[in-house]
Design a protein around this motif. Structure first.
Motif, PDB file in Angstrom:
ATOM      1  N   ASP A  62      -3.056  -3.400   3.619  1.00  0.00           N
ATOM      2  CA  ASP A  62      -4.166  -2.200   2.849  1.00  0.00           C
ATOM      3  C   ASP A  62      -2.957  -1.935   1.934  1.00  0.00           C
ATOM      4  O   ASP A  62      -3.073  -2.258   1.111  1.00  0.00           O
ATOM      5  N   ALA A  63      -1.854  -1.963   2.168  1.00  0.00           N
ATOM      6  CA  ALA A  63      -0.805  -2.220   0.137  1.00  0.00           C
ATOM      7  C   ALA A  63      -1.101  -3.819  -0.381  1.00  0.00           C
ATOM      8  O   ALA A  63      -1.893  -3.065  -1.402  1.00  0.00           O
ATOM      9  N   VAL A  64      -1.804  -4.674   0.048  1.00  0.00           N
ATOM     10  CA  VAL A  64      -2.463  -5.517  -0.360  1.00  0.00           C
ATOM     11  C   VAL A  64      -3.763  -5.403  -1.530  1.00  0.00           C
ATOM     12  O   VAL A  64      -3.746  -5.318  -2.549  1.00  0.00           O
ATOM     13  N   GLN A  65      -4.792  -4.410  -0.489  1.00  0.00           N
ATOM     14  CA  GLN A  65      -6.036  -4.222  -0.745  1.00  0.00           C
ATOM     15  C   GLN A  65      -5.467  -2.647  -2.037  1.00  0.00           C
ATOM     16  O   GLN A  65      -6.118  -2.766  -3.144  1.00  0.00           O
ATOM     17  N   ASP A  66      -4.730  -1.430  -1.833  1.00  0.00           N
ATOM     18  CA  ASP A  66      -4.392  -1.407  -2.592  1.00  0.00           C
ATOM     19  C   ASP A  66      -3.856  -1.524  -4.245  1.00  0.00           C
ATOM     20  O   ASP A  66      -4.028  -1.016  -5.720  1.00  0.00           O
ATOM     21  N   VAL A  67      -2.975  -2.862  -4.265  1.00  0.00           N
ATOM     22  CA  VAL A  67      -2.131  -3.402  -5.645  1.00  0.00           C
ATOM     23  C   VAL A  67      -3.998  -3.584  -5.734  1.00  0.00           C
ATOM     24  O   VAL A  67      -3.990  -4.445  -7.289  1.00  0.00           O
TER      25      VAL A  67
END
Length: 196
Positions: A62-67
């Motif tokens: 999820d954090a990667v997708q946010d970035v």
């Protein structure tokens, strides 16, 4: 040669950073293939950065997708004369910190459930619910026809005003007025019923 990010940890290799800078410059000029390649190449790097901050694999993804979404949204702000990796790491760090703050706020509001919080379905409870439903239905049946129809469409069948207007042939204003009057009348019936 390997550069260092702002925390002193290893950053993207300099050669890869130059490639990423070139790919991003091409992407800013509208080269979709370059943009696609850039996103594919930075994703594993972002995943490794996110894994340093998040334990749960789903949080990492999820954090990667946010970035990636942020990079996409602000890609025109990148200056091609500057290195790409520090720009990317700054965005990633901000997104990771935002995510951790949100998780912290969410955890502060959560209540850990214990055995005392468990509820079990009792037949008596359901009987009261059925009796209340029958009483409410009989009260609705005692409303004037226009009010009864408005309540059934808007409240019981949960139609929008436009849908109910089409089905009933009544105007939106008429539906609002009839629903308001019906609710007022039902409230009075309930008060009268509970009075000794």
């Amino acid at each position: 040669m390997v550069g260092r990010d702002e925390d002193g940890r290893h950053a993207a290799p300099v050669a890869r950073d130059v490639d990423w800078s070139i790919l991003m410059a091409h992407a800013q000029d509208g080269d979709r293939a370059a943009y696609h390649r850039l996103l594919q190449e930075i994703t594993p790097y972002l995943r490794s950065l996110a894994a340093r901050r998040h334990r749960d694999p789903s949080d990492v993804e999820d954090a990667v997708q946010d970035v990636l979404l942020t990079v996409h949204a602000i890609r025109q702000t990148y200056d091609p004369t500057r290195p790409f990796a520090p720009w990317l790491v700054a965005i990633a760090n901000r997104r990771f910190i935002d995510r951790l703050r949100r998780q912290g706020r969410r955890r502060e509001r959560e209540v850990v459930l214990t055995a005392e919080h468990e509820t079990f379905c009792e037949p008596e409870t359901n009987l009261d619910e059925d009796r209340d439903r029958h009483e409410l239905e009989s009260m609705v049946d005692n409303l004037p026809p226009a009010q009864r129809y408005a309540i059934r469409l808007l409240k019981l069948r949960e139609m929008s005003l436009k849908e109910a207007a089409v089905v009933s042939g009544m105007s939106v204003t008429s539906l609002k007025v009839n629903a308001h009057r019906a609710l007022k009348r039902l409230k009075k019936m309930l008060v009268d019923r509970s009075a000794p």
